[in-house]
Each structure stands twice: as structure tokens, then as C-alpha cells.
Write an enzyme that holds these catalytic residues in place. Structure first.
Site, PDB file in Angstrom:
ATOM      1  N   ASP A 196      31.645  -8.220 -23.171  1.00 11.71           N
ATOM      2  CA  ASP A 196      33.085  -8.418 -23.263  1.00 11.71           C
ATOM      3  C   ASP A 196      33.319  -9.500 -24.316  1.00 11.71           C
ATOM      4  O   ASP A 196      33.083 -10.687 -24.076  1.00 11.71           O
ATOM      5  CB  ASP A 196      33.623  -8.839 -21.891  1.00 11.71           C
ATOM      6  CG  ASP A 196      35.088  -9.238 -21.937  1.00 11.71           C
ATOM      7  OD1 ASP A 196      35.694  -9.148 -23.024  1.00 11.71           O
ATOM      8  OD2 ASP A 196      35.629  -9.641 -20.895  1.00 11.71           O
TER       9      ASP A 196
ATOM     10  N   GLN B 262      36.965 -13.034 -25.811  1.00 13.51           N
ATOM     11  CA  GLN B 262      37.111 -14.435 -26.211  1.00 13.51           C
ATOM     12  C   GLN B 262      36.265 -14.790 -27.438  1.00 13.51           C
ATOM     13  O   GLN B 262      36.613 -15.676 -28.198  1.00 13.51           O
ATOM     14  CB  GLN B 262      36.733 -15.363 -25.050  1.00 13.51           C
ATOM     15  CG  GLN B 262      37.708 -15.324 -23.892  1.00 13.51           C
ATOM     16  CD  GLN B 262      39.129 -15.676 -24.288  1.00 13.51           C
ATOM     17  OE1 GLN B 262      39.366 -16.438 -25.220  1.00 13.51           O
ATOM     18  NE2 GLN B 262      40.087 -15.105 -23.599  1.00 13.51           N
TER      19      GLN B 262
ATOM     20  N   LYS C 181      43.904 -11.001 -29.519  1.00 14.77           N
ATOM     21  CA  LYS C 181      43.235 -12.303 -29.410  1.00 14.77           C
ATOM     22  C   LYS C 181      42.588 -12.710 -30.728  1.00 14.77           C
ATOM     23  O   LYS C 181      41.961 -13.759 -30.839  1.00 14.77           O
ATOM     24  CB  LYS C 181      42.190 -12.263 -28.293  1.00 14.77           C
ATOM     25  CG  LYS C 181      42.834 -12.155 -26.900  1.00 14.77           C
ATOM     26  CD  LYS C 181      41.865 -12.520 -25.814  1.00 14.77           C
ATOM     27  CE  LYS C 181      42.212 -11.951 -24.468  1.00 14.77           C
ATOM     28  NZ  LYS C 181      43.246 -12.684 -23.737  1.00 14.77           N
TER      29      LYS C 181
ATOM     30  N   CYS D  72      42.907 -15.211 -14.347  1.00 11.16           N
ATOM     31  CA  CYS D  72      42.294 -13.920 -13.998  1.00 11.16           C
ATOM     32  C   CYS D  72      40.805 -14.044 -13.729  1.00 11.16           C
ATOM     33  O   CYS D  72      40.021 -13.139 -14.002  1.00 11.16           O
ATOM     34  CB  CYS D  72      42.542 -12.861 -15.075  1.00 11.16           C
ATOM     35  SG  CYS D  72      44.252 -12.411 -15.243  1.00 11.16           S
TER      36      CYS D  72
END
Lengths: 405, 150
Positions: A199, A202, A225, A363
């Protein structure tokens, strides 16, 4: 070198005021602001080239198609994918995870199998796996989090075995800032032929990504992002894996031949892109990638590390402030709690000082449970933030303490 | 800063630091759990109702200053009130924090609770102030259910 004053001129929103105070935007882990270059690319598409892609023979359709497919090529080169065929356009990282869960994992998952994730996952890299595990009677295994915010890699040998069908791990924690040692996890998993999904929601805006060097099987991220529009994201998958996957949604563009007797599906990556895609999103994402590439990911990383170190030093000097997560390798995210003051009160008061921070569980409720806290206040920095802004943040935190004293 | 002072008045800060009626009530006739999934605020509300009068009321839980003080002030204010008065007060309080116009009489009925008028300037915080009230309504109407403000 990052010339922050020059960069800030590219982001019109940064010169706006909130409640009569200059905006200090440090909620970049939630979403990033957009540079003029991205806005211009979308405006230009609408003004000169816009139409539906892939089907028309007319001039604009071909122009749109070439911009859309050009964006795919741009993304492939940005993350060093071996082929653009491995780049699937999706809405965002969440949809990419759901796509892998239903098109890759669900068909091969059986009762008694396992999926390995970590304790620091965002709900988007947790709930889709939990859903498919429940459906198939599989087990969700968790790499535990240590007190310092690092994963407990010593637990890996006991967690990895033949029953694990996929490892899904965040590259960088959105609530703690920890940058995980993903290479270690990938090589351990690959020894047992277990594929790994990273993932990158970020990490994508803060470090150079090379999916071939990482050797990850899937890599997902959201455009918004990384200074691109909302509603566009990317699923990268090794072509060989993508080739064997079932379609995600049915519709136009994902087919070669349709009759009432049956349908022949299109090649990868189009097989996973049913319906008219987000053309302006893809074009905006390519422009955003050009923008950060021009600045240089190494320069961005260095600037953000220095700024984060400065913020860290100033924050730790505040009485009663505790930073949550202290892993040795971390990105530009700092989560903290103030003794006796709830993060939502912190957030409201800082907001009135013009400072946009995130408060809540981000989250990542399992992370909050691990630290026995309901929520944190999170500062997440971008290359457009400045040391002067850190000083404003520190003053705002002092005001919180004074008011709530 | 004036809106902030309006929001975080001394009474609110005091009730946040030293919440009143902060305990489990035993025995109780009604109980409900309240949860705000967005910010993680949680509270348990207990009532002892006799002949349609709130004889006693208490809460436990964790939350921000607005939600804790709102629960604390609510329990203090409702002790001895009838259920019909309580329901009317819920409506007035809801109108007060959401910025819906209420009459001078209604404002007066809210007494000390009128200090939550400052919340209407902070739309993101309305749910904090109203969590305990929604939980109260759930406790009275459908005991043992979890109230959610979202």
C-alpha cells in the site's frame, strides 16, 4: 535543492486565509493541495483535447486517447514498471485493494487459508481482506506492532507458511509515519512463493518508488495524495499475475466481443477498466508526476526529512506532549497526544489559528488500541511546508495548552 | 479567539476536568451506550426513572471537552425532571447547538445549558455536544442500544 518560496507560488490555496489567519496546511497525509501545473493540464485537456477515449475514430477521441495512454506510460516509468500493461487506472488505493481482493485473491482462497497484514494498516488495507476472509472461511493474520512504532519482524517466520495466500502491507504508516522494511517482508514471502501487495498511499509522494527493485507483486496508490486530483488512482501488478486475474467489473471497454452467448474479455490492463475512465484524473496525475519528478524525489525526501526533524525537536520540547510512534526510519508524519486534552479540542483550537491538522484515529483503530488512546493529533508535512509554519504550529499548540489549561 | 472563548467557557472546562455524576448507576432502570465512530467518543448513560421522573442519572466514558462537559451538565440538569420535560429540552438543546432559532422562553428553559450556544459556530463539533442527548433519547426509547451521531 528545494526553493520552497518558489514552490509555494505554484499552489494558489497556500496563500489563502482562514479566520483572518494565513493557512498552515499540514494535513498532507489525508490529501495534498494541487499545483497550477496540474490545474492547467486539466484545463488544457478540456479546452483543446477532451472527448471519450478508446472508441472514437474522430480527431478529439484520438487526442484524448493518446493523452490518457500517455499518462499510463508516464506512471509506468515513474514507478519503474516493466510495462504499461501492468498499470490499471482505478479510483484510488482503496479501489485497487478491493480489486485485488475480489479478482485475484477471492477465486484462489479456500477455507483454512490465510492473509497476512500488519497491525498498522489503514482500514482500506484491512477491511477488504477481512471481508474476503470471512466469505471464504480464511484467517486474517497480523504482523504485530512494537511500542516504538516498528513492526515486529521477528514474528514473521511464525506467521508465514504455505497457508498464506497473500501478504498486504503498508509501505509507510499513515498514523505513525513508520517506513516499513518492506524488502525484508517481500523476500521472506517470496521464499514461500507468496505474493505481496504494498500500500503506497503514503509513500508515493515522498520517496522514489521502483516496483522492479522492490519486487512487489502489487503496488497501489491514490493520485490525490501526490498532488493530483481526487478520484484517480493506480493498481500496479506484475503482468503475469494480472494476466491470470478475473475481471473486476463488467461493462464497456473491458471486452473484445460481446454476444448473448458469452463475452470475450479485453487484454490487460483494459480488462479491469470497465466504463468510461477518469480521463482528466489520469491527465492530472501525469502532470503531478511531472511536477514532483522535476523537483526530484531525492530532493523532496531530503527537504521533508530536515523539516520533520525540526518539527520533532520543537514538539518534544513541549511539556505534556507525547509523540506516538518513534520508529528509527520514518517519513514526514508526526502523531502526538497532549496530556489531559482530547485531540478534537486540540484540532478545533489549532484550526482557529489557521492550522489544518488531522485529529482522530486516522482510519487505523487497531493502532490506537495498541497505544490505548482514542485518537491523536497528526501533523503531516509536504515539501511546500516551511520552518516558519512549524513555529506557527508550535505557538498554536501552546495556545491550546493555555486555553485548556 | 473570541469564538474559542465562547466555546471553551470556564463552566465547560470545569465539567471536562471534574465531570459530575461520573459513575455507573446501580440500580438503574434505563441504560444506553453512545458512540461517535468518527472521533471515537464513547459513553455509557444510566437512568433511574420512577413515575416518569428522572430520580437519578449518571454517565461514564471518554471524549473531548465538549462531549464530556455536555454529558456532565446534562446529568446535573435533568435530575428531578419529568420525561416529557426532558424530551422538550432535547429538542431545544438540539436546536441550540445546530443554530436553529429558538425562542427566549425555550432558551431560558435550558438554563445553564445555554452556554453550548457557542457550538453552533463549529459545525464539526455539534455531534460532540449532542452525543449524550442522543444516547439519552435511545435509553428512554429503546434501552440497551448504541446511539450514533453519524
Amino acid at each position: 535543492m528545494i526553493d520552497v518560496n518558489k514552490i509555494r507560488e505554484d499552489f494558489p490555496i497556500l496563500s489563502t486565509e482562514v479566520y483572518g489567519k494565513r493557512l498552515v496546511y499540514v494535513d498532507n497525509a489525508a490529501t495534498t493541495q494541487k499545483p497550477k501545473q496540474v490545474m492547467d493540464a486539466i484545463q488544457d485537456l478540456y479546452s483543446t483535447s477532451y472527448s471519450n477515449v478508446h472508441r472514437g475514430v474522430h480527431f478529439l477521441s484520438q487526442k484524448s486517447t493518446s493523452l490518457f495512454e500517455g499518462a499510463r506510460d508516464r506512471i509506468a516509468s515513474f514507478i519503474n514498471a516493466s510495462s504499461s500493461k501492468g498499470i490499471v487506472f482505478v479510483k484510488g488505493a482503496t479501489e485497487a485493494v478491493n480489486l485485488v481482493a475480489s479478482s485475484y485473491l477471492e477465486p484462489i482462497l479456500s477455507q483454512g487459508d490465510a492473509i497476512l497484514i500488519s497491525e498498522m494498516e489503514h482500514h482500506s488495507n484491512l477491511v477488504p481482506w477481512q471481508m474476503v476472509a470471512e466469505k471464504k472461511g480464511a484467517e486474517l493474520r497480523i504482523i504485530p506492532l512494537k511500542e516504538n512504532g516498528d513492526l515486529d519482524y521477528d514474528a514473521l517466520p511464525n506467521l508465514l507458511d504455505d497457508s498464506v495466500k497473500l501478504v498486504a502491507l503498508t509501505h509507510m504508516s499513515n498514523s505513525l509515519g513508520t517506513i516499513n522494511q518492506v524488502e525484508k517482508v517481500i523476500s521472506s514471502a517470496h521464499k514461500l512463493n507468496i505474493p505481496v501487495l504494498l500500500d503506497g498511499a503514503q509513500s508515493i509522494a515522498h520517496m522514489a518508488i521502483d516496483v522492479q527493485a522492490l519486487d512487489c507483486d502489487f503496488f497501489v496508490f491514490s493520485g490525490h495524495k501526490i498532488y493530483a486530483p481526487t478520484g484517480i488512482g493506480v493498481l500496479y501488478a506484475k503482468s503475469k499475475i494480472l494476466q491470470g486475474m478475473q475481471p473486476y467489473q463488467g461493462g464497456g471497454d473491458m471486452i473484445l466481443n460481446v454476444s448473448f452467448e458469452g463475452t470475450e474479455y479485453n487484454d490487460i490492463p483494459y480488462r479491469f477498466e470497465a466504463g468510461t475512465p477518469n480521463v482528466e484524473g489520469a491527465v492530472g496525475l501525469a502532470a503531478a508526476i511531472d511536477y514532483v519528478s522535476d523537483l526530484g524525489l531525492e530532493n523532496i525526501d531530503q527537504y521533508e526529512r530536515e523539516l520533520t526533524a525540526y518539527a520533532y525537536e520543537k514538539l518534544t520540547a513541549i511539556d505534556g506532549l507525547r509523540i506516538i510512534g518513534d520508529a528509527p526510519n520514518r517519513g514526514s508524519i508526526i502523531s502526538f497526544v497532549l496530556e489531559g486534552i482530547h485531540p478534537h479540542d486540540v484540532g478545533t483550537i489549532m484550526d482557529m489559528e489557521g492550522v489544518a491538522v488531522r485529529t482522530g484515529h486516522h482510519c487505523t483503530q487497531p493502532v490506537m488500541d495498541c497505544y490505548h488512546i482514542p485518537a491523536t493529533t497528526r501533523i503531516s508535512l509536504s515539501f511546500y511546508n516551511t520552518a516558519e509554519e512549524i513555529d506557527i504550529i508550535i505557538a498554536a499548540i501552546k495556545k491550546v495548552k493555555e486555553l485548556m489549561g | 479567539m473570541s469564538e474559542l472563548r465562547e466555546l471553551y467557557q470556564e463552566v465547560i472546562l470545569d465539567h471536562n476536568k471534574r465531570p459530575r455524576n461520573f459513575k455507573e448507576l446501580d440500580p438503574h432502570s434505563h441504560h444506553a451506550s453512545g458512540h461517535n465512530p468518527l472521533c471515537g467518543d464513547k459513553l455509557e448513560l444510566y437512568l433511574l426513572v420512577e413515575n416518569d421522573i428522572i430520580k437519578d442519572i449518571s454517565f461514564i466514558g471518554s471524549g473531548c471537552a465538549i462531549s464530556t462537559s455536555s454529558a456532565s451538565l446534562m446529568t446535573e440538569f435533568l435530575k428531578g425532571k419529568s420525561l416529557s420535560t426532558t424530551k422538550a429540552l432535547f429538542e431545544h438543546f438540539h436546536d441550540l447547538v445546530t443554530g436553529t432559532e429558538i425562542s427566549a422562553d425555550q432558551l431560558e428553559e435550558l438554563g445553564k445549558l445555554a452556554i453550548f450556544a457557542g457550538v453552533q459556530e463549529f459545525p464539526a463539533r455539534v455531534k460532540c455536544a449532542s452525543l449524550s442527548w442522543h444516547t439519552l433519547m435511545n435509553a428512554l426509547e429503546a434501552p440497551e442500544e448504541t446511539a450514533q451521531t453519524e
